[in-house]
Every structure is written in structure tokens, then in C-alpha cells.
Design an enzyme around this catalytic site. Structure first.
Site, PDB file in Angstrom:
ATOM      1  N   TYR A   1       2.263  -8.569   7.473  1.00  0.00           N
ATOM      2  CA  TYR A   1       2.869  -7.898   6.330  1.00  0.00           C
ATOM      3  C   TYR A   1       4.391  -7.988   6.342  1.00  0.00           C
ATOM      4  CZ  TYR A   1      -1.634  -5.563   5.591  1.00  0.00           C
ATOM      5  OH  TYR A   1      -2.955  -5.292   5.350  1.00  0.00           O
ATOM      6  N   TRP A   2       4.966  -8.066   5.133  1.00  0.00           N
ATOM      7  CA  TRP A   2       6.403  -7.923   4.906  1.00  0.00           C
ATOM      8  C   TRP A   2       6.546  -6.978   3.709  1.00  0.00           C
ATOM      9  CZ3 TRP A   2       3.801 -12.291   6.126  1.00  0.00           C
ATOM     10  CH2 TRP A   2       4.220 -12.989   7.279  1.00  0.00           C
TER      11      TRP A   2
ATOM     12  N   LYS B   1     -20.177   3.074   3.721  1.00  0.00           N
ATOM     13  CA  LYS B   1     -20.449   1.630   3.770  1.00  0.00           C
ATOM     14  C   LYS B   1     -20.592   1.197   5.226  1.00  0.00           C
ATOM     15  CE  LYS B   1     -16.656   1.643   1.497  1.00  0.00           C
ATOM     16  NZ  LYS B   1     -15.355   1.326   0.846  1.00  0.00           N
TER      17      LYS B   1
ATOM     18  N   ALA C   1     -11.483  -7.865   0.596  1.00  0.00           N
ATOM     19  CA  ALA C   1     -11.872  -7.160  -0.636  1.00  0.00           C
ATOM     20  C   ALA C   1     -13.356  -6.859  -0.729  1.00  0.00           C
ATOM     21  CB  ALA C   1     -11.416  -7.918  -1.881  1.00  0.00           C
TER      22      ALA C   1
ATOM     23  N   ASP D   1     -13.286  -3.203  -1.416  1.00  0.00           N
ATOM     24  CA  ASP D   1     -12.631  -2.942  -2.698  1.00  0.00           C
ATOM     25  C   ASP D   1     -13.567  -3.240  -3.864  1.00  0.00           C
ATOM     26  OD1 ASP D   1     -10.401  -2.506  -1.080  1.00  0.00           O
ATOM     27  OD2 ASP D   1      -9.644  -4.540  -1.394  1.00  0.00           O
TER      28      ASP D   1
END
Length: 297
Positions: free
Chosen positions: A100-101, A223, A253, A256
């Protein structure tokens, strides 16, 4: 009458590996992914929106255009001199890891711009995640939870995915405390058992469900990958069988997309078991392709 679904969180620049070894640029982020899939799952009975903050640079403008083109209503505060975060996906045997950035991400200040939450009403739904909570400063987190608490009191259904990401928190104890604080404002909680067992020492899915029910959620959807989904509502605990994916290419995802299809069912009158079954089917299709946003029709 049209209902409104409002996802609250961060959308980032996604750099995803392609089959040729290069990286393709897109836009994604956990709650935005859910909004994107929600738009494809629900018909015109549901207006899908996304609340966040972006910068005033070119990539921020391109992100807003992407959100609009996806059919999602953007509710984006534009912060001068800021930009959006970026993450890179690495894949090994279908499992993903992230780099991450996001230090300049305008979404860290989204809680200063929550007016759209106050415009929701009975029958509407707001959705947020543990990642939403993680990127906010303490004061912003408190403002968001207070806004959602007031919305819930006004008849808005609040849905929450704990989405435990320890790298985003100072330590595990802080993460767990904040996640349970988030659960206290939610009607629907959608945890993933593997993560919950790791950080809350839950012995089984029923233990996860009971913990979130005791926090005040009316419905908990646990889940568990290719294993059955556990639905806890009132005193009832029911398992819904999951059809395993034919192939696993990229698990990005999966949760998601499951959340989107399940919450779409909640908003359009499906039973919880039927919505969970359809949600698992969608997630199985999504993990059979690369990237967070997969056209499955």
C-alpha cells in the site's frame, strides 16, 4: 419507491498483475467493490452511492469518472492538494497479498464530510467496513460511528464487514476494540470466520455469530470460504451450503462481491438463506478471474 444504498470508505488506484506479467491500472477498494457489484446485482429499485473524499489531481478526476461510469452515484469531497491511495496486488497460487501507498489519501478525512448519511431514511442502507474505520483518525472514527448511530435510530439499516486488516492498525488489541465498536452500530454484520478465529479466538462460526449478536446486530452472516455460510438471526442459527468455485485464480473481492449480492437480497425482499446462496455463487465466479472488479454476466 427507490431505496438508497450508501457505501462509505476508500477507493484506491489498483495495480493488478496481468497474465503477461505486467500490471494493469484500475480503481478498487473494499466498500467501493461492494458498491460496484451492488450496482450489477440490484435493479432500478436501489440507487447505489459511494461516499468518500478525493484530491484535485488528474488521477482523482479519473477515479470520479470511473465511479460514475460504473453507475454508482459519487458523493466525494474534493480536497485541494490531496490525492488518492494506491495498492499493488501480488498473487501466489490464487492467494493475494498487498502493498500500500496511502499516506496522502484524501479518504482519511471522509468523516469530515458525512452530510449524505443524514439524508438517508427508513428503508435505506449504509455500509462500512473495518478498513473504513482503520484509515480514519480517532476523532473521525467517532464522528462516523455517531452519524451511523443516528441514522440507525432514524430507520436506516446499517451493514458492517469487520474486514480485519492488522497492518492498518497500531496493534491487534486496538483493531479488535474498534471493530467491536463498529459492530455496535450495525444491524447486519458480515464477518469472515478465518480472520475472526485468528484475532478473537472464536472456536467456531457460532462463537463468531454470538459475539456480534451480543453487540447488537440483528443478523450475522459468517463467511467461511468454500465451507457453509452461517446465518444467525434471533435465536436461529442456520447453515447455507456453498458451491465450491471451479477454479481459484484471484481471491481479491470474494468477500466484497458476496456482501453486495447478500445486501441486495436484503434490500429487495429475498430471504436470508436465498440471498446467501446467491451471494456465494457470485463470489465463486469472481475468484475465477483476475482483479477486484469482474464482469460475471
Amino acid at each position: 419507491m427507490t431505496k438508497r444504498f450508501l457505501a462509505i470508505g476508500e477507493c484506491m488506484v489498483e495495480m493488478a498483475p496481468r497474465e503477461d506479467g505486467a500490471f494493469g491500472m484500475g480503481f478498487a477498494g473494499d466498500v467501493f467493490n461492494t458498491a460496484w457489484y451492488m450496482r450489477r446485482c440490484c435493479d432500478e429499485r436501489v440507487d447505489v452511492g459511494f461516499l468518500s473524499a478525493i484530491g484535485d489531481d488528474d488521477v482523482s478526476r479519473r477515479m470520479e469518472e470511473f465511479i460514475r461510469h460504473a453507475g454508482v452515484s459519487p458523493h466525494l469531497a474534493v480536497l485541494p492538494g490531496r490525492s488518492v491511495g494506491l495498492y499493488l496486488i501480488s498473487l501466489r497460487d490464487g492467494e493475494r497479498s498487498f502493498s500500500y501507498w496511502r499516506s496522502v489519501s484524501a479518504a482519511r478525512d471522509l468523516a469530515d464530510h458525512l452530510g449524505e448519511v443524514t439524508r438517508l431514511g427508513p428503508g435505506d442502507m449504509a455500509f462500512f467496513s473495518g478498513i473504513t474505520l482503520a484509515i480514519l483518525p480517532d476523532a473521525g472514527r467517532a464522528r462516523l460511528l455517531d452519524s451511523l448511530r443516528q441514522a440507525r435510530a432514524a430507520g436506516v439499516r446499517i451493514a458492517f464487514d469487520p474486514n480485519l486488516r492488522p497492518r492498518l492498525w497500531a496493534d491487534g488489541a486496538t483493531m479488535c476494540a474498534a471493530v467491536m465498536e463498529g459492530a455496535c452500530v450495525a444491524d447486519i454484520v458480515l464477518p469472515s470466520f478465518e480472520d475472526e478465529a485468528s484475532w478473537f479466538d472464536d472456536a467456531d462460526k457460532a462463537a463468531t455469530a454470538r459475539r456480534y449478536r451480543e453487540a447488537g446486530a440483528g443478523l450475522v452472516v459468517v463467511k467461511d470460504g468454500a465451507l457453509p455460510v452461517l446465518l444467525a438471526q434471533g435465536d436461529d442459527f442456520d447453515e447455507v451450503a456453498v458451491t465450491p468455485a471451479q477454479s481459484i485464480v484471484d481471491t481479491t473481492a470474494a468477500g466484497d462481491s458476496f456482501n453486495a449480492r447478500f445486501l441486495c437480497g436484503c434490500m429487495t425482499g429475498e430471504s436470508a438463506p436465498d440471498a446467501a446462496c446467491a451471494a456465494a455463487t457470485l463470489a465463486a465466479k469472481v475468484i475465477g478471474a483476475r482483479g477486484a472488479l469482474v464482469e460475471t454476466a
